[in-house]
Design an enzyme around this catalytic site. Structure first.
Site, PDB file in Angstrom:
ATOM      1  CG  HIS A  96      38.189  79.819  45.710  1.00  0.00           C
ATOM      2  ND1 HIS A  96      38.956  79.640  45.900  1.00  0.00           N
ATOM      3  CD2 HIS A  96      37.023  80.905  45.821  1.00  0.00           C
ATOM      4  CE1 HIS A  96      39.015  81.194  46.869  1.00  0.00           C
ATOM      5  NE2 HIS A  96      38.010  81.512  46.924  1.00  0.00           N
ATOM      6  CG  HIS A 121      31.280  73.253  41.911  1.00  0.00           C
ATOM      7  ND1 HIS A 121      29.830  73.226  42.928  1.00  0.00           N
ATOM      8  CD2 HIS A 121      32.678  72.646  42.964  1.00  0.00           C
ATOM      9  CE1 HIS A 121      29.980  73.199  43.979  1.00  0.00           C
ATOM     10  NE2 HIS A 121      31.649  72.811  44.396  1.00  0.00           N
ATOM     11  CG  HIS A 123      36.051  70.587  43.712  1.00  0.00           C
ATOM     12  ND1 HIS A 123      36.594  70.778  44.157  1.00  0.00           N
ATOM     13  CD2 HIS A 123      33.990  69.704  43.436  1.00  0.00           C
ATOM     14  CE1 HIS A 123      35.186  71.336  45.224  1.00  0.00           C
ATOM     15  NE2 HIS A 123      34.274  71.098  44.826  1.00  0.00           N
ATOM     16  CD  GLU A 134      35.921  69.079  46.858  1.00  0.00           C
ATOM     17  OE1 GLU A 134      34.857  68.400  46.954  1.00  0.00           O
ATOM     18  OE2 GLU A 134      36.557  69.155  47.654  1.00  0.00           O
ATOM     19  CG  HIS A 147      30.709  68.747  44.495  1.00  0.00           C
ATOM     20  ND1 HIS A 147      31.354  69.370  44.867  1.00  0.00           N
ATOM     21  CD2 HIS A 147      30.478  67.671  43.959  1.00  0.00           C
ATOM     22  CE1 HIS A 147      31.938  68.076  45.550  1.00  0.00           C
ATOM     23  NE2 HIS A 147      32.360  66.858  44.886  1.00  0.00           N
ATOM     24  CB  THR A 228      34.327  70.241  50.203  1.00  0.00           C
ATOM     25  OG1 THR A 228      34.450  70.463  48.370  1.00  0.00           O
ATOM     26  CG2 THR A 228      33.269  68.511  50.122  1.00  0.00           C
ATOM     27  CB  THR A 229      34.544  75.605  49.979  1.00  0.00           C
ATOM     28  OG1 THR A 229      33.369  75.700  49.502  1.00  0.00           O
ATOM     29  CG2 THR A 229      35.188  74.764  48.740  1.00  0.00           C
TER      30      THR A 229
HETATM   31 ZN   LIG Z   1      32.394  71.052  45.144  1.00  0.00          ZN
END
Ligand SMILES: [Zn+2]
Length: 342
Positions: A96, A121, A123, A134, A147, A228-229
């Site tokens: 992901h 991680h 995005h 995000e 993040h 957010t996941t």
């Molecule tokens: Zn994140």
């Protein structure tokens, strides 16, 4: 006990009962698949992960109507962020995102609890549309978003125990935009070729993680939101720095093109692109009908009361579990009612 307090206790008891049932029905963290596109994309997340269709969902758009200055907010303090190069971080492609596990000696202070680092991680978007952040500011997307995830180590033994608790997590978010080459981000990015495919791992020498943060740390948005996941637990105290950090066009391109969501032997490789969740405007607005119900606070130097800055969103533990539940089982309207009653 007065009739009013009895009814409040009854409502709370019933809601906590349903919340327990709901948590026990949560899909397992592993084993259920989800993605950002296709039939398992974000619109389908609530089917397997009910919290994704609930309240306090992240990310959100920071716009002036929901922001409020809060002079009580302090700049964060970073403990143990300067990790010696003799220590190593594990960087992994989890299908992901690209994720780097952090040292348990790293923590942040000046939040309601002490929070210990767990992982970071990113995005991002894709090379034709570099709008992969995000969170958005006044509707504006940034190129990417970092993040740094921490858990409440004062109350919980590890991140697994903390992640579904209202006060369980604190995440720092750094918006990324294009600028000069960033040697600090390169300490991660240079390893992308070793984590091209899902489940691949590589060791990264320790460095000062604070270098990944923007120069200005004293201005940020603060609110209570969610992962957010999936499973989208509403358990995150967010700090989104107002000013972005910069990486070069080439570095952004490497992020957007280096990795795949699939394993190395998959006959249908799937590029890891557009791994961001869209802003959760509708549910957010639903609760914003009562402005005091969801307010984000700011703390900036030279605050003039109109422009966006450092924001904080407050709600009580009770309204948290109440509202989460309401949107799962009843309607947002009932939820808003229960919150106002409380
Ligand atoms: Zn994140």
């Amino acid at each position: 006990m007065s009739a009013k307090s009895f009814s409040t206790v009854t409502v709370a008891t019933v809601l906590i009962f349903f919340l327990k049932i709901q948590l026990s029905r949560q899909a397992p963290l592993n084993g259920s698949k989800w993605s950002y596109i296709g039939p398992d994309g974000e619109k389908a997340w609530p089917k397997k992960y009910p919290f994704c269709g609930g309240v306090f969902q992240s990310p959100i758009n920071f716009h002036k109507d929901i922001l409020q200055y809060d002079s009580n907010l302090l700049p964060l303090e970073f403990i143990g962020y300067n990790v010696p190069s003799t220590d190593q971080f594990t960087l992994i492609n989890n299908g992901h995102s690209v994720k780097m596990f952090l040292s348990p000696a790293m923590s942040i202070r000046n939040l309601p609890f002490e929070y210990t680092a767990s992982q970071l991680h990113l995005h991002w978007g894709n090379q034709n549309h570099s709008k992969g952040s995000e969170h958005t500011i006044s509707g504006k997307h940034f190129a990417a978003e970092l993040h740094i995830v921490h858990y409440n180590s004062e109350k919980y033994p590890d991140i697994a125990a903390a992640m579904d608790k209202a006060d369980g997590l604190a995440v720092l978010a750094v918006l990324l935009e294009i600028g000069p080459f960033n040697p600090s981000y390169e300490k991660i990015f240079r390893h992308f070729q070793n984590v091209k495919y899902k489940d691949q791992k590589v060791l990264v020498p320790g460095f000062n993680i604070q270098e990944l943060l923007p120069d200005r740390l004293d201005e940020y948005y603060r609110y209570e939101g969610s992962l957010t996941t999936p499973p989208c637990y509403p358990s995150v105290l967010w700090t989104v720095f107002r000013y972005p950090a910069k990486i070069s066009q080439e570095q952004l391109l490497a992020l957007e093109t280096a990795m795949y969501c699939t394993e190395s032997d998959d006959p249908e490789p799937l590029e890891m692109v557009d791994n961001f969740r869209n802003v959760q405007e509708e549910l957010y607005e639903c609760f914003c009908a009562k402005k005091q119900c969801r307010v984000i606070c700011v703390n900036v130097k030279n605050w003039k009361g109109s422009s966006a800055a450092l924001y904080h969103y407050k709600n009580t533990a009770f309204s948290f579990s109440c509202t989460s539940l309401c949107c799962l089982f009843f309607s947002c309207c009932i939820c808003a009612w229960a919150t106002v009653q409380e």
